[in-house]
Write a protein that holds these residues in place. Structure first.
Motif, PDB file in Angstrom:
ATOM      1  N   ILE A   6       0.761  -1.449  -0.303  1.00 26.81           N
ATOM      2  CA  ILE A   6       0.282   0.222  -0.029  1.00 26.81           C
ATOM      3  C   ILE A   6       0.702   1.283   0.064  1.00 26.81           C
ATOM      4  O   ILE A   6       0.628   2.089  -0.901  1.00 26.81           O
ATOM      5  N   GLY A   7       2.138   1.189   1.186  1.00 30.72           N
ATOM      6  CA  GLY A   7       3.050   1.987   1.220  1.00 30.72           C
ATOM      7  C   GLY A   7       3.581   2.544  -0.334  1.00 30.72           C
ATOM      8  O   GLY A   7       3.657   3.409  -0.443  1.00 30.72           O
ATOM      9  N   ASN A  62       0.631   8.452   6.396  1.00 30.45           N
ATOM     10  CA  ASN A  62      -0.283   7.866   6.559  1.00 30.45           C
ATOM     11  C   ASN A  62      -0.942   7.070   5.183  1.00 30.45           C
ATOM     12  O   ASN A  62      -2.065   7.464   5.453  1.00 30.45           O
ATOM     13  N   PRO A  63      -0.737   6.166   4.696  1.00 29.47           N
ATOM     14  CA  PRO A  63      -1.956   6.453   3.334  1.00 29.47           C
ATOM     15  C   PRO A  63      -2.817   5.677   3.269  1.00 29.47           C
ATOM     16  O   PRO A  63      -3.914   4.602   2.543  1.00 29.47           O
ATOM     17  N   VAL A  64      -2.891   4.500   4.797  1.00 26.77           N
ATOM     18  CA  VAL A  64      -3.901   3.646   4.817  1.00 26.77           C
ATOM     19  C   VAL A  64      -5.356   4.487   5.755  1.00 26.77           C
ATOM     20  O   VAL A  64      -6.121   4.597   6.274  1.00 26.77           O
ATOM     21  N   ASP A  65      -4.834   5.598   5.907  1.00 25.83           N
ATOM     22  CA  ASP A  65      -5.705   6.890   6.777  1.00 25.83           C
ATOM     23  C   ASP A  65      -6.563   7.306   5.999  1.00 25.83           C
ATOM     24  O   ASP A  65      -6.992   8.421   5.410  1.00 25.83           O
ATOM     25  N   ALA A  66      -8.025   6.967   6.322  1.00 25.59           N
ATOM     26  CA  ALA A  66      -9.261   7.495   5.557  1.00 25.59           C
ATOM     27  C   ALA A  66      -9.255   9.132   5.448  1.00 25.59           C
ATOM     28  O   ALA A  66      -9.820  10.001   4.209  1.00 25.59           O
ATOM     29  N   THR A  67      -8.843   9.740   6.516  1.00 27.73           N
ATOM     30  CA  THR A  67      -9.468  11.542   6.426  1.00 27.73           C
ATOM     31  C   THR A  67      -8.768  11.464   5.673  1.00 27.73           C
ATOM     32  O   THR A  67      -8.709  12.487   5.238  1.00 27.73           O
ATOM     33  N   PHE A 123      -2.892   1.710  -6.836  1.00 29.16           N
ATOM     34  CA  PHE A 123      -3.347   1.988  -5.058  1.00 29.16           C
ATOM     35  C   PHE A 123      -4.509   0.668  -4.148  1.00 29.16           C
ATOM     36  O   PHE A 123      -4.363   0.139  -3.559  1.00 29.16           O
ATOM     37  N   ASN A 124      -5.235   1.277  -4.930  1.00 34.17           N
ATOM     38  CA  ASN A 124      -6.288   0.255  -4.742  1.00 34.17           C
ATOM     39  C   ASN A 124      -6.687  -0.788  -4.955  1.00 34.17           C
ATOM     40  O   ASN A 124      -7.200  -1.942  -2.954  1.00 34.17           O
ATOM     41  N   HIS A 149      -5.521  -2.186  10.782  1.00 32.50           N
ATOM     42  CA  HIS A 149      -7.639  -1.628  10.814  1.00 32.50           C
ATOM     43  C   HIS A 149      -7.698  -1.565   9.243  1.00 32.50           C
ATOM     44  O   HIS A 149      -6.293  -2.067   8.207  1.00 32.50           O
ATOM     45  N   ARG A 150      -8.715  -1.839   8.501  1.00 31.77           N
ATOM     46  CA  ARG A 150      -9.413  -1.220   7.249  1.00 31.77           C
ATOM     47  C   ARG A 150      -8.582  -0.623   6.960  1.00 31.77           C
ATOM     48  O   ARG A 150      -8.523   0.854   7.596  1.00 31.77           O
ATOM     49  N   ALA A 151      -7.757  -0.401   5.484  1.00 26.43           N
ATOM     50  CA  ALA A 151      -7.429   1.004   4.586  1.00 26.43           C
ATOM     51  C   ALA A 151      -8.247   1.487   3.773  1.00 26.43           C
ATOM     52  O   ALA A 151      -8.841   0.538   3.895  1.00 26.43           O
ATOM     53  N   ALA A 152      -8.970   2.337   3.587  1.00 26.63           N
ATOM     54  CA  ALA A 152      -9.627   3.629   3.200  1.00 26.63           C
ATOM     55  C   ALA A 152      -9.070   3.118   1.262  1.00 26.63           C
ATOM     56  O   ALA A 152      -7.626   3.189   1.252  1.00 26.63           O
ATOM     57  N   LEU A 153      -9.945   2.355   0.769  1.00 24.77           N
ATOM     58  CA  LEU A 153     -10.020   2.778  -0.737  1.00 24.77           C
ATOM     59  C   LEU A 153      -9.550   4.665  -1.456  1.00 24.77           C
ATOM     60  O   LEU A 153      -9.811   5.988  -0.519  1.00 24.77           O
TER      61      LEU A 153
END
Length: 170
Positions: A6-7, A62-67, A123-124, A149-153
């Motif tokens: 993901i990174g 933090n590429p898994v941060d949904a915000t 990425f997705n 935790h679940r990663a965001a698309l």
């Protein structure tokens, strides 16, 4: 391993967007001499570029941060909308439209936009693989305990105006 993918996938997006930001900066600099009456549009484009660049840098941490990804998508959407308006205005300046540097940068920007879309897709796919693995047995037993935790698309980087049906004046 999947979190690293993901990174790595986000790093590709980041690299393409950096190139895009540089191209936009150069477009603004070229247009500045031709579009003296469009100072507001050029300033809005420069500000949107800077905001998108900042949002991307935040998401890269933090590429898994949904915000962070949502903020990046919104900033990129705003940039795309203003960029579209910039090109529409640039069409009314024949000398600018015929400028070789402007044509070359526009072509490079189109290529970069395509590369961003491909990087986003990769990425997705990495995020979906990560989420699927985190939800499978036995990983599901340990994922939350280990801080996974679940990663965001990453949502499409489109302007809000592009998502709506255009209204054609009569």
């Amino acid at each position: 391993m999947l979190r690293n993918r993901i990174g790595d996938a986000f790093a590709q997006i980041d690299e393409q967007l950096k190139q895009r930001y540089d191209l936009i900066f150069n477009l603004v600099e070229i247009a500045r001499g031709y579009m003296v009456h469009e100072r507001t549009t050029l300033e809005e484009l420069a500000n949107a570029r800077n905001a998108a660049q900042t949002a991307t840098q935040t998401a890269a941490q933090n590429p898994v941060d949904a915000t962070a990804l949502t903020a990046m998508a919104h900033a990129e959407g705003a940039l795309a909308g203003i960029l579209g308006r910039f090109f529409a205005i640039a069409e009314t300046y024949p000398d600018l439209k015929a400028n070789q540097n402007m044509m070359q940068l526009s072509a490079e920007l189109t290529t970069t936009e395509n590369e961003v879309a491909f990087s986003q897709q990769a990425f997705n796919e990495s995020v979906m693989d990560f989420n699927a693995e985190a939800q499978s047995f036995p990983a599901v037993l340990f994922a939350k305990l280990l801080g996974f935790h679940r990663a965001a698309l990453l949502q499409p980087l489109e302007a809000g105006a592009e998502q709506k049906t255009p209204v054609i004046p009569l």
